[in-house]
Design a protein around this motif. Structure first.
Motif, short mmCIF file in Angstrom:
data_model
loop_
_atom_site.label_atom_id
_atom_site.label_comp_id
_atom_site.label_asym_id
_atom_site.label_seq_id
_atom_site.Cartn_x
_atom_site.Cartn_y
_atom_site.Cartn_z
N LYS A 14 -0.67 10.80 -7.20
CA LYS A 14 -2.01 10.48 -6.71
C LYS A 14 -2.53 9.19 -7.34
O LYS A 14 -3.11 8.34 -6.66
N GLU A 15 -2.32 9.07 -8.67
CA GLU A 15 -2.76 7.85 -9.36
C GLU A 15 -2.03 6.62 -8.80
O GLU A 15 -2.64 5.55 -8.62
N TYR A 16 -0.72 6.78 -8.54
CA TYR A 16 0.06 5.67 -8.00
C TYR A 16 -0.47 5.27 -6.62
O TYR A 16 -0.62 4.06 -6.32
N ASN A 17 -0.77 6.25 -5.78
CA ASN A 17 -1.31 5.94 -4.45
C ASN A 17 -2.68 5.28 -4.55
O ASN A 17 -2.99 4.35 -3.78
N GLU A 18 -3.50 5.77 -5.51
CA GLU A 18 -4.81 5.14 -5.69
C GLU A 18 -4.67 3.69 -6.15
O GLU A 18 -5.39 2.81 -5.69
N LEU A 19 -3.72 3.44 -7.08
CA LEU A 19 -3.49 2.06 -7.54
C LEU A 19 -2.99 1.18 -6.40
O LEU A 19 -3.40 0.01 -6.28
N ARG A 20 -2.07 1.73 -5.59
CA ARG A 20 -1.57 0.96 -4.46
C ARG A 20 -2.69 0.63 -3.48
O ARG A 20 -2.79 -0.50 -2.98
N THR A 21 -3.55 1.59 -3.21
CA THR A 21 -4.69 1.35 -2.32
C THR A 21 -5.63 0.30 -2.90
O THR A 21 -6.10 -0.60 -2.18
N GLU A 22 -5.88 0.41 -4.20
CA GLU A 22 -6.76 -0.58 -4.85
C GLU A 22 -6.16 -1.97 -4.80
O GLU A 22 -6.86 -2.96 -4.51
N MET A 23 -4.85 -2.08 -5.09
CA MET A 23 -4.18 -3.38 -5.03
C MET A 23 -4.20 -3.94 -3.61
O MET A 23 -4.39 -5.15 -3.41
N TRP A 24 -4.00 -3.06 -2.63
CA TRP A 24 -4.02 -3.53 -1.25
C TRP A 24 -5.40 -4.04 -0.86
O TRP A 24 -5.54 -5.07 -0.18
N GLU A 25 -6.46 -3.34 -1.31
CA GLU A 25 -7.82 -3.79 -1.04
C GLU A 25 -8.09 -5.15 -1.70
O GLU A 25 -8.69 -6.05 -1.09
N GLN A 26 -7.64 -5.28 -2.97
CA GLN A 26 -7.84 -6.57 -3.66
C GLN A 26 -7.08 -7.69 -2.97
O GLN A 26 -7.60 -8.81 -2.81
#
Length: 310
Positions: free
Chosen positions: A235-247
């Motif tokens: 879950k943390e990895y998916n959240e980080l990926r989503t955050e990086m994609w947004e950035q």
């Protein structure tokens, strides 16, 4: 003086308070008939009184906390996955309020032992055990005590049947009493030794089986904890990926806007340069025309000013 009565937590039949046992307040008959399951979260056995989730069986309190707070974390002290609110489970939190800070358990080595006094230690052979290790120790004692009682009953019944057979055989064979008695004594001694050996080996096998079952249950709990930690890390990895994609999306939009603004500025500057070149060319042509017009006028003036020769 009348003793207080309370209803059973399962059958609702009123019993004496001393006859109801455990946090579920069950009578002896219900405890004998109801199945038991190990709670996925607090790792304590409970009696199944209704429908439960077979994938994640949970006791009543843990089920209520799960529905209210969601997935728990591992407890800071006993390491069981039952810290629904905060860093400690409700059992360790209650024990801390009652007995103070915990010490290290002699078996699992977790900081989950609460000193409840000499009487509580005496029940577990003067060991410093946490709640889970205490329940595990008492379960082993209970199982070994049942085996001892059943084996003792079996041996006593077998010895009584042998004694009856011996009396019948002795009364029927009165011609050779000494020989028969000697053979019977040897037979009894031999079987007694074999029974003791079988009893000891069976006891060791039962204890070993119990220990293996507990070890398997502990390994399963560890696997469940690792699965939960892997799910949380996923879950943390998916959240980080989503955050990086947004950035990355924001940076690309910002870069595109800057490029568009730069192109607009360049076009504006090019337009200004073209206008300046056009104005410069017009001014140059006007200057040349004025210069050409001024040259014949200057020659005529010079010729008029020269003296005439007579």
């Amino acid at each position: 003086m009348s003793m207080s009565t309370k209803p059973c937590g399962n059958c609702d039949i009123k019993h004496k308070s001393s006859e109801l046992s455990g946090p579920q307040h069950l009578c002896k008959e219900c405890r004998r008939t109801l199945p038991q399951e190990k709670c996925t979260f607090c790792c304590i056995d409970f009696y199944v009184t209704g429908s439960i989730n077979k994938g994640k069986p949970a006791c009543k309190k843990c089920a209520e906390y799960f529905n209210k707070f969601g997935d728990p974390k591992d407890c800071e002290w006993c390491k069981s996955p039952s810290a629904f609110k905060g860093s400690k489970c409700f059992q360790c939190k209650t024990a801390e309020e009652k007995y103070g800070k915990p010490g290290r358990c002699d078996t699992c080595k977790n900081m989950a032992y609460f000193d409840k006094g000499q009487e509580a230690r005496r029940k577990v052979d003067n060991q410093s055990l946490c709640l889970l290790c205490t329940l595990k120790y008492k379960k082993q004692l209970h199982r070994s005590g049942k085996f001892k009682r059943s084996s003792a009953e079996y041996i006593s019944s077998k010895s009584s049947s042998k004694s009856r057979k011996l009396r019948d055989h002795t009364s029927a064979s009165s011609a050779k009493p000494a020989l028969i008695n000697t053979e019977v004594q040897v037979d009894i001694c031999g079987h007694g030794g074999l029974e003791k050996d079988d009893r000891g080996s069976t006891m060791e096998a039962i204890l070993l089986t119990t220990q293996l079952k507990d070890d398997i249950a502990a390994l399963r709990r560890q696997l469940d904890q690792r699965d939960r930690s892997l799910i949380e890390k996923g879950k943390e990895y998916n959240e980080l990926r989503t955050e990086m994609w947004e950035q990355e999306k924001k940076l690309r939009k910002k870069l595109s806007d800057e490029n568009m603004e730069h192109e607009k500025r360049v076009e504006a500057l090019q337009t200004i340069i073209m206008e300046l070149k056009t104005n410069n060319a017009k001014l140059l042509k006007q200057t040349q025309r004025q210069h050409r017009k001024s040259q014949p006028t200057a020659g005529l003036t010079a010729s008029l000013l020269e003296p005439s020769s007579t």
